[in-house]
Motif scaffolding. Structure first.
Motif, PDB file in Angstrom:
ATOM      1  N   TYR A 249       0.849  -1.204   0.000  1.00 38.93           N
ATOM      2  CA  TYR A 249       0.000   0.000   0.000  1.00 38.93           C
ATOM      3  C   TYR A 249       0.887   1.259   0.000  1.00 38.93           C
ATOM      4  O   TYR A 249       0.660   2.183  -0.785  1.00 38.93           O
ATOM      5  N   ARG A 253       0.890   4.036  -3.107  1.00 39.88           N
ATOM      6  CA  ARG A 253       0.533   5.458  -2.938  1.00 39.88           C
ATOM      7  C   ARG A 253       1.712   6.366  -3.304  1.00 39.88           C
ATOM      8  O   ARG A 253       1.534   7.451  -3.848  1.00 39.88           O
ATOM      9  N   TYR A 257       1.819   9.025  -6.332  1.00 37.17           N
ATOM     10  CA  TYR A 257       2.215  10.406  -6.026  1.00 37.17           C
ATOM     11  C   TYR A 257       3.257  10.901  -7.038  1.00 37.17           C
ATOM     12  O   TYR A 257       3.151  12.009  -7.570  1.00 37.17           O
ATOM     13  N   GLU A 264      -4.780  11.739  -1.975  1.00 36.46           N
ATOM     14  CA  GLU A 264      -5.341  10.418  -1.669  1.00 36.46           C
ATOM     15  C   GLU A 264      -6.672  10.624  -0.958  1.00 36.46           C
ATOM     16  O   GLU A 264      -6.751  11.362   0.020  1.00 36.46           O
ATOM     17  N   THR A 323      -8.401   5.301  -1.929  1.00 34.08           N
ATOM     18  CA  THR A 323      -8.126   4.090  -1.152  1.00 34.08           C
ATOM     19  C   THR A 323      -9.425   3.743  -0.450  1.00 34.08           C
ATOM     20  O   THR A 323      -9.933   4.530   0.357  1.00 34.08           O
ATOM     21  N   SER A 403       5.919   5.369   4.269  1.00 39.43           N
ATOM     22  CA  SER A 403       5.693   6.413   3.257  1.00 39.43           C
ATOM     23  C   SER A 403       6.533   7.655   3.550  1.00 39.43           C
ATOM     24  O   SER A 403       7.098   8.265   2.640  1.00 39.43           O
TER      25      SER A 403
END
Ligand code: PA5
Length: 445
Positions: A249, A253, A257, A264, A323, A403
Motif C-alpha cells: 500500500y 501510494r 504520487y 489520496e 483508497t 511512506s
C-alpha cells in the motif's frame, strides 16, 4: 489475515516495473524503521506497542472504565488532535456513528476541547446538566490551549456539582509520566493519572491510555483491539512487497504520487468510518506534509458524498486516487421486501439484503472512477470489530512511517503546527510574544 489489499484497479496506472523499481526503497525504509536509524527515531514507541505495553496500567484502565461506567451517565473526553481523534474513531467504528443515542448501557461520550468554539463548548456543558459525569482530560504536553480552556470549565462544573473531594475522584488525567502542568496538578490534588509514553507521538497514541480509556468506557473490547494490532505487527514484519500488504500500500501510494496523483481520498461505504477518515487525515497529513512534499489526505463516505463530491472525482482535475476501506460485513443488515404495486419502481432491489445494494454501488463506482482516470486501491476488512480496528490502525501506522521515509521526511514531527499557535499567542498578548504582537497587528490593519 484480517486485512487484504486488492491492487487490481491500479493496474492501468502502476506497472509491475514500477513496483519492482520501488522495492529497494521499501527495503531501505523498512531497515530504517526496524534499526531505528532514521529521522524521528525517538518516536518509535508505537512499533512494538501492541506487545510491549504497560500491563499494570492496562488493568488500571479497565478498572477506571468500569468505575466510570458504574457512576457516570456521561464521560467528557477533553483533548485535541492525536489526543482525541483515535478514541472517537475507534468508538464510532466499533459501535456506531450514533453511539451516544443508540447505546444505553454505557456512558454517553462527548469529545470536547478540540476547538476554541464557545458554542461547541456550551453545547457540551448543557448536555451534562442533571447528569452524573466524569472527565478524562488528555494532553501529552499539558499545555495545549484548546483542551486547557475546556478543562478549566469542566473541572469547575464538576467541583460545583460534587465538591472538590468527590470531583477529584471523577477526573482522570492522561499526560506525560512526570512533567507538565496537568501532571503537577494531579500530584497535588490526587487525580488518577495515565501515561502518554515519551516515545509515542499524538497521532500514534490511540493504543495507549490516550485512546484506551475512552474506548473501554464505550464497552469496546480493548484486549481484542490490542490483539488485532499485535497480529498486524507480526504480519507486517517482512519487507518483501509480495508478502507485505502494508508496504505494498505504501509503495502504491508513493508511485501514484510520483505520477502526479497528489491527493489520496480515503473512502468507506460505512458512515461509522467517518471519524476513522479524520484520524487517517491527521496521521498522514502531519506525518508526510512537510518540506514542500506529501500527498494531501482527503476523505469521503460513499454513497453519501457521491452526491456532493462524485462529479469532481469523476470528471474534475485528475490529481487523485482513492483508497477504499471495503468492510465486508456491516454491523447490521436489512432485508428489502418486495412492495405490492411497486409504486416506487424499486422492486428490482427486493428480496435481498441492503448490504448487497451497497456492494453493487461500490463496485459500480469503482469501475466508473477507474474509467475516469482515478486509480483505486482496496483494503478489505472483514467486519467492524475491535480486533479489526486494532489491525487497521497498525496497518496505517506502519504504512505511514514507511511512506514518510520514502519521501525522505521525518514522519514523526509536526513543526508546522507551531506557526498558528505563535501568532495566536502574540495576538492574545501572551507574555513573551510582545515583539511579534506589534508586527502581526500591523499586518492585520
Ligand atoms: O499529533 C500530535 O502530536 C498532535 O496532534 C497532538 O496530539 C495535539 O496537538 C495535542 O497535543 P497534546 O496532547 O500535547 O495536548
Amino acid at each position: 489475515m484480517s486485512i487484504k489489499l486488492n491492487a487490481k484497479y491500479t493496474e492501468d496506472f502502476v506497472s509491475k516495473t514500477d513496483l519492482e523499481s520501488i522495492a529497494p526503497e521499501i527495503k531501505k525504509a523498512h531497515k530504517t524503521l526496524t534499526e531505528k536509524s532514521g529521522a524521528g527515531n525517538d518516536f518509535l514507541g508505537w512499533v512494538d506497542l501492541p506487545e510491549n505495553y504497560d500491563k499494570e496500567e492496562f488493568e488500571r484502565i479497565k478498572k477506571a472504565a468500569e468505575k466510570i461506567r458504574s457512576d457516570s451517565q456521561v464521560l467528557i473526553v477533553i483533548g485535541i488532535g492525536g489526543s482525541y481523534l483515535g478514541a472517537r474513531a475507534a468508538v464510532e467504528f466499533c459501535k456506531s456513528q450514533n453511539y451516544n443515542l443508540v447505546y444505553k448501557d454505557t456512558p454517553q461520550i462527548f469529545f470536547t476541547g478540540n476547538s476554541i468554539s464557545s458554542s461547541a463548548l456550551s453545547d457540551i456543558v448543557s448536555l451534562c446538566e442533571n447528569k452524573d459525569f466524569s472527565i478524562n482530560v488528555i494532553s501529552k504536553s499539558g499545555t495545549t490551549t484548546e483542551p486547557a480552556v475546556a478543562f478549566r470549565i469542566f473541572r469547575e462544573l464538576l467541583e460545583s456539582k460534587y465538591g472538590e473531594e468527590e470531583a477529584a475522584k471523577r477526573i482522570y488525567v492522561t499526560t506525560d509520566k512526570c512533567k507538565g502542568t496537568l501532571k503537577e496538578l494531579s500530584n497535588k490534588v490526587g487525580y488518577e493519572t495515565f501515561v502518554v509514553p515519551d516515545d509515542v507521538g499524538g497521532r500514534f497514541s490511540v493504543l495507549t491510555a490516550v485512546g484506551l480509556l475512552p474506548i473501554a468506557c464505550a464497552g469496546c473490547d480493548i484486549d481484542a483491539l490490542m490483539k488485532g494490532a499485535a497480529d498486524a505487527r507480526a504480519a507486517y514484519a517482512d519487507c518483501d512487497l509480495q508478502k507485505n500488504d502494508c508496504y505494498k500500500y505504501a509503495a502504491l501510494r508513493n508511485i501514484l504520487y510520483r505520477k502526479g496523483k497528489s491527493v489520496e481520498m480515503l473512502i468507506a461505504y460505512e458512515p461509522s468510518f467517518a471519524m476513522m477518515n479524520e484520524w487517517y487525515k491527521q496521521l498522514f497529513g502531519e506525518s508526510e506534509g512537510k518540506d514542500n512534499k506529501g500527498l494531501f489526505p482527503a476523505s469521503c463516505i460513499f454513497s453519501t458524498d457521491l452526491h456532493s463530491m462524485g462529479q469532481f472525482i469523476q470528471e474534475g482535475s485528475r490529481t487523485m486516487f482513492e483508497t477504499i476501506v471495503d468492510v465486508k460485513k456491516p454491523a447490521q443488515d436489512l432485508f428489502i421486501d418486495p412492495l405490492e404495486g411497486n409504486f416506487d419502481g424499486l422492486n428490482f432491489l427486493a428480496n435481498q439484503n441492503m448490504s448487497v445494494v451497497n456492494r453493487k454501488a461500490m463496485e459500480g463506482t469503482i469501475l466508473a472512477h477507474t474509467d475516469g482516470g482515478v486509480p483505486e486501491v482496496l483494503i478489505g476488512v472483514d467486519d467492524l470489530s475491535a480486533y479489526n480496528v486494532g489491525y487497521l490502525i497498525y496497518f496505517f501506522w506502519r504504512a505511514c512511517a514507511c511512506s514518510g521515509y520514502l519521501l525522505s521526511v521525518n514522519p514523526f514531527n509536526q513543526p508546522g503546527v507551531e506557526s498558528y499557535k505563535k501568532n495566536m499567542f502574540a495576538l492574545l498578548g501572551k507574555p513573551g510574544y510582545e515583539n511579534l504582537t506589534a508586527e502581526l497587528e500591523a499586518k492585520l490593519k
